[in-house]
Design a protein around this motif. Structure first.
Motif, mmCIF file in Angstrom:
data_model
loop_
_atom_site.group_PDB
_atom_site.id
_atom_site.type_symbol
_atom_site.label_atom_id
_atom_site.label_comp_id
_atom_site.label_asym_id
_atom_site.label_seq_id
_atom_site.Cartn_x
_atom_site.Cartn_y
_atom_site.Cartn_z
ATOM 1 N N ILE A 63 31.833 -51.836 10.003
ATOM 2 C CA ILE A 63 30.776 -51.269 9.149
ATOM 3 C C ILE A 63 29.725 -52.356 8.912
ATOM 4 O O ILE A 63 30.041 -53.434 8.413
ATOM 5 C CB ILE A 63 31.353 -50.792 7.795
ATOM 6 N N LYS A 64 28.492 -52.052 9.255
ATOM 7 C CA LYS A 64 27.434 -53.067 9.150
ATOM 8 C C LYS A 64 26.561 -52.884 7.916
ATOM 9 O O LYS A 64 25.897 -53.818 7.474
ATOM 10 C CB LYS A 64 26.517 -52.956 10.373
ATOM 11 N N PHE A 65 26.505 -51.649 7.401
ATOM 12 C CA PHE A 65 25.555 -51.365 6.323
ATOM 13 C C PHE A 65 26.260 -50.695 5.147
ATOM 14 O O PHE A 65 27.086 -49.792 5.348
ATOM 15 C CB PHE A 65 24.438 -50.449 6.823
ATOM 16 N N GLY A 66 25.937 -51.138 3.935
ATOM 17 C CA GLY A 66 26.545 -50.552 2.746
ATOM 18 C C GLY A 66 25.515 -50.423 1.637
ATOM 19 O O GLY A 66 24.617 -51.256 1.508
ATOM 20 N N PHE A 67 25.654 -49.367 0.857
ATOM 21 C CA PHE A 67 24.733 -49.132 -0.263
ATOM 22 C C PHE A 67 25.454 -49.324 -1.586
ATOM 23 O O PHE A 67 26.570 -48.841 -1.771
ATOM 24 C CB PHE A 67 24.170 -47.711 -0.203
ATOM 25 N N ARG A 68 24.780 -50.014 -2.512
ATOM 26 C CA ARG A 68 25.281 -50.122 -3.883
ATOM 27 C C ARG A 68 24.795 -48.898 -4.670
ATOM 28 O O ARG A 68 24.166 -48.018 -4.097
ATOM 29 C CB ARG A 68 24.744 -51.407 -4.524
ATOM 30 N N SER A 69 25.056 -48.853 -5.996
ATOM 31 C CA SER A 69 24.592 -47.671 -6.727
ATOM 32 C C SER A 69 23.650 -48.041 -7.870
ATOM 33 O O SER A 69 23.524 -47.306 -8.835
ATOM 34 C CB SER A 69 25.762 -46.861 -7.247
ATOM 35 N N SER A 70 23.012 -49.208 -7.751
ATOM 36 C CA SER A 70 22.019 -49.530 -8.771
ATOM 37 C C SER A 70 20.974 -50.457 -8.177
ATOM 38 O O SER A 70 21.100 -50.907 -7.040
ATOM 39 C CB SER A 70 22.673 -50.216 -9.969
ATOM 40 N N LEU A 71 19.960 -50.720 -8.994
ATOM 41 C CA LEU A 71 18.898 -51.631 -8.571
ATOM 42 C C LEU A 71 19.089 -53.019 -9.155
ATOM 43 O O LEU A 71 18.183 -53.834 -9.100
ATOM 44 C CB LEU A 71 17.541 -51.084 -9.015
ATOM 45 N N THR A 72 20.246 -53.271 -9.762
ATOM 46 C CA THR A 72 20.483 -54.623 -10.273
ATOM 47 C C THR A 72 21.548 -55.313 -9.428
ATOM 48 O O THR A 72 22.699 -54.873 -9.480
ATOM 49 C CB THR A 72 20.952 -54.595 -11.745
ATOM 50 N N PRO A 73 21.219 -56.342 -8.694
ATOM 51 C CA PRO A 73 19.844 -56.813 -8.462
ATOM 52 C C PRO A 73 19.118 -55.908 -7.464
ATOM 53 O O PRO A 73 19.749 -55.237 -6.668
ATOM 54 C CB PRO A 73 20.053 -58.216 -7.882
ATOM 55 N N SER A 74 17.781 -55.952 -7.531
ATOM 56 C CA SER A 74 17.002 -54.944 -6.810
ATOM 57 C C SER A 74 16.658 -55.365 -5.378
ATOM 58 O O SER A 74 15.872 -54.709 -4.728
ATOM 59 C CB SER A 74 15.726 -54.652 -7.585
ATOM 60 N N TYR A 75 17.230 -56.464 -4.909
ATOM 61 C CA TYR A 75 16.949 -56.856 -3.521
ATOM 62 C C TYR A 75 18.202 -56.645 -2.656
ATOM 63 O O TYR A 75 19.296 -56.447 -3.178
ATOM 64 C CB TYR A 75 16.496 -58.317 -3.448
ATOM 65 N N ILE A 76 18.018 -56.659 -1.336
ATOM 66 C CA ILE A 76 19.135 -56.482 -0.411
ATOM 67 C C ILE A 76 19.889 -57.807 -0.320
ATOM 68 O O ILE A 76 19.427 -58.766 0.281
ATOM 69 C CB ILE A 76 18.624 -56.031 0.979
ATOM 70 N N MET A 77 21.062 -57.874 -0.983
ATOM 71 C CA MET A 77 21.817 -59.133 -1.034
ATOM 72 C C MET A 77 22.419 -59.438 0.338
ATOM 73 O O MET A 77 22.534 -60.577 0.741
ATOM 74 C CB MET A 77 22.916 -59.046 -2.086
ATOM 75 N N SER A 78 22.857 -58.393 1.024
ATOM 76 C CA SER A 78 23.304 -58.488 2.412
ATOM 77 C C SER A 78 23.206 -57.076 2.946
ATOM 78 O O SER A 78 22.983 -56.142 2.175
ATOM 79 C CB SER A 78 24.752 -58.996 2.491
ATOM 80 N N SER A 79 23.386 -56.885 4.262
ATOM 81 C CA SER A 79 23.226 -55.527 4.793
ATOM 82 C C SER A 79 24.336 -54.602 4.276
ATOM 83 O O SER A 79 24.237 -53.392 4.389
ATOM 84 C CB SER A 79 23.188 -55.542 6.317
ATOM 85 N N LEU A 80 25.404 -55.182 3.663
ATOM 86 C CA LEU A 80 26.449 -54.354 3.054
ATOM 87 C C LEU A 80 26.215 -54.161 1.556
ATOM 88 O O LEU A 80 27.065 -53.614 0.855
ATOM 89 C CB LEU A 80 27.823 -54.984 3.278
ATOM 90 N N GLU A 81 25.077 -54.626 1.069
ATOM 91 C CA GLU A 81 24.793 -54.565 -0.371
ATOM 92 C C GLU A 81 23.344 -54.169 -0.627
ATOM 93 O O GLU A 81 22.567 -54.903 -1.232
ATOM 94 C CB GLU A 81 25.085 -55.927 -1.020
#
Ligand SMILES: [Zn+2]
Length: 308
Positions: free
Chosen positions: A275-293
């Protein structure tokens, strides 16, 4: 700044009634959101979006649409609207929803919202059931509950606070047994409600066949998956992977974190499964921390920014 939009529940005029406190939106609201995104952002299809994340070329205005939990209302209310506008989206599916023993959370929500005239009627039955079935715990509540509990949340009513206190501080895991008992008393049938709440396997397949991207969301949707050890998390995502790939006949490379929770073990498990890509469920923090976050904005907040 928005990197993706997270949708859950929808209502319509007949099959899915709007309920106060349900947090659902209508298809009209959905079109308002899409119009707003079209005007202010660049709305991307899943493939295009992930390609940009992978190449680090994602822009501040790039957004995509994501739908969690394989809810039937998404298929019935919104899938036709997506088709009309020729939009493609992500759907994140937890496989235990399709098992004989689905996790209770969606049923608890359904029971609370659709089987009482209002939330206070639900609370009345709840407090009453605690007093009858767990008298000792009820006394703990009477002795320990302070009126300043959760006073940092001024929008909670007195009943909201008492309910949360009993659930989180007094009953803890007994809370589940209590609600199951209440369901029994009200003749609530999970089996009957299941097909009203969740999509069918065929519907998942229809979404996939019409170009939407189906991703992982764990097997049993633990609310605190970061508290599970590595091997339990591996089992959660392996089961989930097998279930979805058996429907789509494809490799899967994307997921969303249930309740937005994860830890280093989760990320390790996901990498192991490809799995290369993952979505969190908030905007905190609002930047892409890694492609899994990758951060997401809740649809309710998008509605608020449109209304003001
Ligand atoms: Zn979820």
């Amino acid at each position: 700044m928005k990197y993706s939009i997270m949708f859950h529940h929808f209502h319509d005029d007949h099959k899915y009634p709007e309920v106060q406190g349900g947090g659902s939106i209508s298809s009209d609201d959905f079109h308002l959101i899409i119009d707003y995104l079209d005007e202010n952002f660049s709305l991307l299809a899943p493939d295009e979006y992930l390609k940009k994340v992978e190449h680090g070329s994602i822009q501040e205005g790039d957004v995509c649409l994501t739908f969690d939990d394989a809810l039937k209302c998404q298929f019935d209310v919104i899938y036709p609207e997506l088709e009309k506008r020729n939009l493609k989206a992500f759907f994140f599916v937890y496989s235990a929803a399709f098992s004989d023993n689905p996790p209770p959370l969606e049923f608890f929500r359904d029971f609370r919202l659709n089987f009482f005239n209002n939330v206070n009627e639900y609370y009345d039955l709840f407090f009453n059931a605690v007093r009858r079935l767990y008298p000792q715990q009820y006394n703990v509540f009477l002795n320990d509950y302070q009126t300043d509990y959760l006073s940092a949340f001024p929008f909670y009513t007195e009943n909201d606070k008492k309910y949360r206190f009993i659930r989180d501080k007094v009953l803890k895991e007994k809370y589940f047994d209590l609600v199951f008992e209440m369901m029994k008393e009200k003749k609530y049938s999970q089996l009957q409600r299941k097909e009203k709440l969740f999509m069918s396997v065929d519907e998942i397949k229809t979404l996939h066949d019409s170009g939407h991207t189906i991703g992982l969301h764990s097997h049993s949707h633990p609310t605190q998956i970061h508290n599970l050890d590595y091997s339990s998390q591996l089992e959660e995502y392996t089961k989930n992977y097998k279930f979805i790939s058996s429907i789509t006949k494809r490799k899967i490379n994307v997921m969303s974190h249930p309740c937005g929770n994860y830890n280093d073990d989760t990320l390790k498990v996901l990498k192991e499964l490809g799995i290369k890509f993952g979505f969190r469920s908030s905007l905190t923090p609002s930047y892409i921390m890694s492609s899994l976050e990758i951060p997401r904005e809740d649809h309710a907040n998008v509605m608020n920014s449109i209304n003001f």
